[in-house]
Design an enzyme around this catalytic site. Structure first.
Site, short mmCIF file in Angstrom:
data_model
loop_
_atom_site.label_atom_id
_atom_site.label_comp_id
_atom_site.label_asym_id
_atom_site.label_seq_id
_atom_site.Cartn_x
_atom_site.Cartn_y
_atom_site.Cartn_z
N ASP A 1 57.87 37.03 8.36
CA ASP A 1 57.72 36.12 9.48
C ASP A 1 57.69 34.71 8.89
O ASP A 1 57.48 34.54 7.70
CB ASP A 1 56.42 36.44 10.23
CG ASP A 1 56.23 35.58 11.46
OD1 ASP A 1 57.24 35.26 12.11
OD2 ASP A 1 55.08 35.24 11.76
N ASP B 1 56.50 31.23 10.85
CA ASP B 1 55.38 30.39 11.27
C ASP B 1 54.04 31.11 11.10
O ASP B 1 53.90 32.28 11.46
CB ASP B 1 55.57 29.97 12.73
CG ASP B 1 56.77 29.07 12.91
OD1 ASP B 1 56.71 27.92 12.45
OD2 ASP B 1 57.77 29.53 13.48
#
Length: 280
Positions: free
Chosen positions: A7, A9
């Site tokens: 991922d 953010d």
């Protein structure tokens, strides 16, 4: 081969938690909340400005696709050296003509990504960007630089669970739009560690769909997958694929965070899912 699926953010980078102050608030007064707001807003401005100015985002904001290769079949290979991107009549209409024009833009985006920001930005902008990176890294106790170092380690050959040398590849699956996500990779100095063709936007298709594409792309008997992120969606998608999932938590008492996460920790998760067979 070990495929790390990241991922973006609140995992490799911090933006949202800086902008809303939640990163600083978790430190119970140790971190200056106003600085958190200020740094987060500065990053937001950089991301949007670079996306619009150099990567066509103002034109293609409403034409998000999961990857830069999604429309590759529509690219006829036209020489774009003198192409007028502001006068070609591009629109968000989902027809073959506009898909080809969007594919042209995706090709240029890929080229600029591979060149890096130093090739397209002026020195004053570069200096301001580097300064912001350094002050943010100090403010977050080295989160950005340690995450980048970890990616570097993941790109090297390291012992697998069977004690053999295994290559790694870093893949990014983010719920954000594709173009700003690519720009974030550039601004946070991850572009040399994550290839642009390995960046996926799950915004319109979901993370499990992206994970299935990745599994099809990196098919092989000795391929291992590991998902690292902070959210429930990648956790559920990893469980559905029966891949190990490591949850990142930016809070100061978080079990897995940067700095702190190590290859040995990741190897422990891998060994649970990819146990050596009895004859090895």
């Amino acid at each position: 081969m070990i495929v790390y699926i990241w991922d973006l953010d609140e995992t490799l980078i911090l933006v949202k938690s800086l902008m809303d102050g939640s990163y600083a608030e978790a430190f119970n007064g140790v971190k200056d909340v106003e600085k958190s707001f200020r740094y987060g807003k500065m990053w937001e401005r950089y991301i949007l400005d670079v996306s619009d100015r150099y990567f066509f985002y103002e034109q293609i904001e409403n034409c998000n696709h999961p990857s830069l290769d999604a429309l590759k079949q529509y690219d006829d290979g036209l020489d774009l050296s003198g192409y007028d991107f502001n006068g070609d009549g591009f629109s968000p209409l989902d027809d073959d003509l506009n898909k080809r024009k969007l594919a042209y833009r995706h090709r240029v985006v890929a080229q600029k990504y591979k060149q890096g920001l130093h090739a397209i930005m002026d020195q004053e902008t570069i200096d301001g960007w580097n300064d912001l990176y350094e002050i943010t890294d100090r403010y977050t106790d080295g989160w950005l630089s340690s995450a980048r170092t970890f990616l570097q380690n993941c790109s090297s050959s390291v012992p697998s669970v069977n004690n053999t040398e295994s290559e790694h590849v870093n893949v990014l699956v983010t719920s954000g739009s594709l173009i700003p996500s690519l720009v974030k990779c550039l601004l946070y100095k991850l572009d040399g560690l994550i290839a642009c063709e390995n960046v996926y936007s799950s915004r319109d298709v979901g993370k499990q769909k992206c994970f299935s594409w990745i599994a099809e792309h990196f098919v092989g008997e000795n391929v291992q997958f590991c998902v690292i992120g902070d959210g429930w969606e990648e956790c559920e998608a990893a469980e559905a694929m029966r891949w190990p999932f490591i949850q990142i938590d930016p809070k100061p008492d978080g079990f897995h965070r940067f700095p702190g996460l190590t290859l040995q920790m990741v190897g422990n998760y891998l060994s649970v899912v990819y146990e050596p067979s009895d004859d090895e």
